[in-house]
Each structure stands twice: as C-alpha cells, then as structure tokens.
Design a protein around this motif. Structure first.
Motif: not given
Length: 450
Positions: A231-255
C-alpha cells in the motif's frame, strides 16, 4: 448511445463517458478533466453528470473541477460523506438520459461506500455495468485500503465479507451478456490478479474469475485478504482528498515555482532527481533520490514520499519537468513540490561502480539489500543472505542495514534499485553503496536454474 473508455497506463486507471442524445455522464474521471471536455465537444454533448463509484485511493479525481466548470451534478453514495456539492446515488436511484438509465447498486467490499452503475439500454435491458473497484477482469477489489481512511473505516476481514455478498447478491445474478467496465487494469495496486483485458462480461467472469467461483465465505475472505500488493503512502491521503475534492488541475500545476539552475536549495527538503540513471550517476546533488521518469513514476513517488513531505523535482528538460509535474498531480503530490528545476552545475556527487567480478566471487563480503516487495520474494531470495526491505519501507527502515561491509542494492530489473541505492547512499556514509542494476536479471536466471 456511446460508451467510451479513457485509459491511463501509468496508473492503470479506466474512466468512462456515456453519451445519449447530446448529454454526457463521466464515470470515475482522472485528475486532468480536459480529455472529457474534448470528447464532449467532439460529440456536441453537454456534461450533465459525474459519478464517483467511491473515494479513490490510487488517483485524484476531477469530479469537483468538472462540476465547477460545467455545473454537472456529482453523484456518489451517501456513505461517502462527501463534502463537495453532490446528490446521493444508492440502491434504487437512477439517472435518466433520454431513453437509457444509469442505476446505482451498492456494492461494499473494496470500500464501505462502493457502488456500481448498471446501464439499462433503450430497449429496457441491462446492457453494461461500470464496476469501479468492485469487479475487475479476473479479479475483485482489495479490501484492505479503508482501515484508516475515509468517512467510514472497516477492517479488511469485514470488507472481504461484504465483497463476498456484493458479488454474489448483486453482480453474479446479472444477465451473462452484461458488459463489465472496471476502473482498473493490470498493474493497478487495487487488486492482485487482473487480466490484461480492459472489459469483459458477467458470463466470462463467472467462468474465469477466481473470486466468483463456488466457495464459502470463510474461504473467500482468506483468499482475498492474502498476498495483496503493498500500500503506497499516498493511498489514504487520496481517499480523503477525493472525499472533499481537489483543486483545479491546470491552476495547481501552473502554480509550481520554477527555479533558476543556480538557485540555492533548502537543506532539509528531499530532492527527487528524475533523470536517467547514468546521468544521475555521473553527477548529482548530494542526498538526491534517483526516481527515474518512467511508466510508474507517480506510484513510486507516492510510495517513497509521505503525503505531506515537500520535495524539489529535478528533470533533464523543461518538457520532462512539465510531464513529471502532471504525473505528480495525478496523485495530488503537485502541492508538495517546493520548486521544479533543471540540472544544477554544482551537482558534483557521483555514484560508485561495482566491481562485478569481485562481487560474484566474494558475495559474503557484501551486505546485499533486496528491495523487492514481499510477494516477489515469497518463493525465496535471489541471494540467500540478503536483507529484504521493500522500497516503500526503505527510508523508514534504513537503520536495519548493517554498516560493516560494502552494500549492494538490487530489485527485479534495475528501476527500483536506482532509487533505493541513492536513498541508502544518502544516509550511510561509513561504507560504499552500489546499485547492482540490470545485472540482477542474470543472477535471477541462475538462481532459477539451481
């Protein structure tokens, strides 16, 4: 009616678009929403809904961003505990797209809040099912990812029991010609025995899927809770992030900040150097980790680094940097990139070359570290005296490596050992550290012949 599969090879993730009379539903979208916008425009369709089969552990979904951009309704189970705008979608609920229906089936097992989506065609017949991480081609979803993450947590044994009931009471009773569209293919860490095929039928799965064969619940639970991947370290983190919703992809990458090649770096921040191994060996920053750009870069990034750990990202070219930042964003790690940069002129640390002949004839004079995963070493070590510390655990278990002999690190083919040897070399100064690299294949073949 159009059903289209989008497939991300790196994460072995399948998402879907269903279009009927100018309206489109997206199922389990990946982090970058642009392919769904492009597909909708190509077919002159409006995205009216996004369905999440569960809060995913292995990738970040764009459901919230799609909602914000198109006003599409997000549908998910009430058990998800979603904090983003949504409508609940559970047993008995359906979405009408003109003369077809998408019907919710609660199928806990992979997670307590998993659903499948059964498609009823224009003739009123059940024609396809989008199974999320419940049913794969040749496998079912692992039950051990929600013991410490999500709105509802559950022990793996309890979820395995629920999977037994979900498969037998909800899926195996469907018409055998119903087409199965899963959320993952081979290489995903959400199951252990997936077929290379990316779609199937209920009939085929009844015949060929080990998990759908006749057996009692206890046997099923034992099989399903045994020999699952790490189980990678990030799995639990992504569950919780998806439960709330992530920031916009391109904006986050461009920042993400881009540093000049001569800019000073913070001393206590990890450096991920994604250049090819030989370039790294010829000159790198002291303490850098050589995680090469490859097909599974994002998975290994999230397996080596903790979800809250800041890091510098270094690549050979600007285009490589762009690609790697987007890969990191697929698991939500772009927010942890302190800065991105190209190779520094003061990267003077070099990797040592192993005297292979000496190693072959004097194995006992080396400490050998095998960084393969437990399922890979189940049938035995390649070197009988090797210490097995899987790569995802290496940084936390570095003190288990003796420092009285030179250290040789190996994996199964050379990719992981490049990262692992750089990790060990950064922490252990008393003795030389070597990467056995691709030569391990020769040793593995010899071991099989013995």
């Amino acid at each position: 009616m159009i059903i289209h599969q989008f497939y991300d090879i790196g994460l072995a993730h399948a998402s879907y678009a269903v279009i009927r009379t100018g309206k489109m539903i997206v199922i389990d979208p990946s982090r970058n929403p642009q392919p769904y916008y492009d597909f909708a425009a190509q077919h002159d369709a409006d995205i009216v809904g996004v369905i999440e089969t569960h809060p995913h552990a292995d990738f970040v979904s764009s459901h919230l961003e799609i909602h914000q951009a198109t006003n599409a309704v997000i549908y998910c189970s009430k058990l998800t505990g979603a904090t983003y705008p949504h409508e609940t979608f559970d047993d008995g609920d359906f979405i009408q797209l003109n003369d077809i229906k998408l019907k919710a089936l609660n199928t806990p097992g992979h997670s307590p809040d998993s659903i499948c989506i059964l498609l009823e065609n224009e003739q009123g017949k059940d024609a396809a099912i989008f199974t999320g991480d419940t049913l794969f081609v040749g496998d079912v979803g692992r039950p051990d990812l929600r013991e410490n993450a999500g709105n509802i947590t559950a022990k793996k044994e309890e979820l395995a029991k629920q999977m037994y009931q979900s498969t037998r009471q909800k899926l195996m009773i469907l018409p055998q010609n119903v087409v199965v569209y899963p959320a993952h293919g081979p290489g995903s860490l959400c199951g252990k025995n997936m077929s290379p095929d990316l779609e199937s039928t209920i009939g085929r799965e009844l015949r060929e899927n080990y998990a759908l064969q006749p057996m009692d619940e206890a046997t099923f639970v034992n099989i399903l809770t045994t020999d699952q991947p790490f189980v990678p370290h990030y799995f639990g983190y992504d569950v919780d992030l998806n439960k709330s919703g992530a920031p916009a992809f391109q904006q986050s990458v461009d920042a993400i900040e881009r540093l000049n090649i001569e800019a000073p770096l913070g001393k206590d921040t990890v450096i991920i150097d994604a250049r090819p191994k030989q370039q790294f060996r010829n000159g790198h920053l002291k303490g850098a980790i050589n995680l090469q750009n490859g097909g599974k870069f994002e998975t290994w990034l999230g397996s080596i680094l903790q979800p809250t750990e800041l890091f510098y990202l270094l690549a050979e070219t600007e285009s490589d940097l762009d690609m790697l930042i987007k890969k990191a964003a697929k698991i939500g790690y772009e927010q942890n990139i302190k800065a991105a940069l190209l190779p520094l002129t003061n990267a003077k640390a070099v990797s040592r070359d192993l005297d292979l002949n000496n190693f072959k004839t004097n194995l006992d004079e080396y400490t050998i570290v095998d960084v393969r995963n437990p399922n890979e070493v189940k049938e035995g070590l390649i070197f009988k005296n090797a210490i097995n510390i899987p790569l995802p655990e290496l940084r936390e278990r570095i003190n288990e490596i003796p420092t009285d002999k030179p250290i040789v690190v190996h994996c199964a083919a050379g990719y992981r050992s490049a990262a692992a040897s750089s990790i060990v070399d950064a922490e252990i100064q008393q003795v030389p550290v070597y990467d056995l690299g691709e030569v391990i294949i020769e040793f593995a073949e010899s071991a099989q012949k013995c």
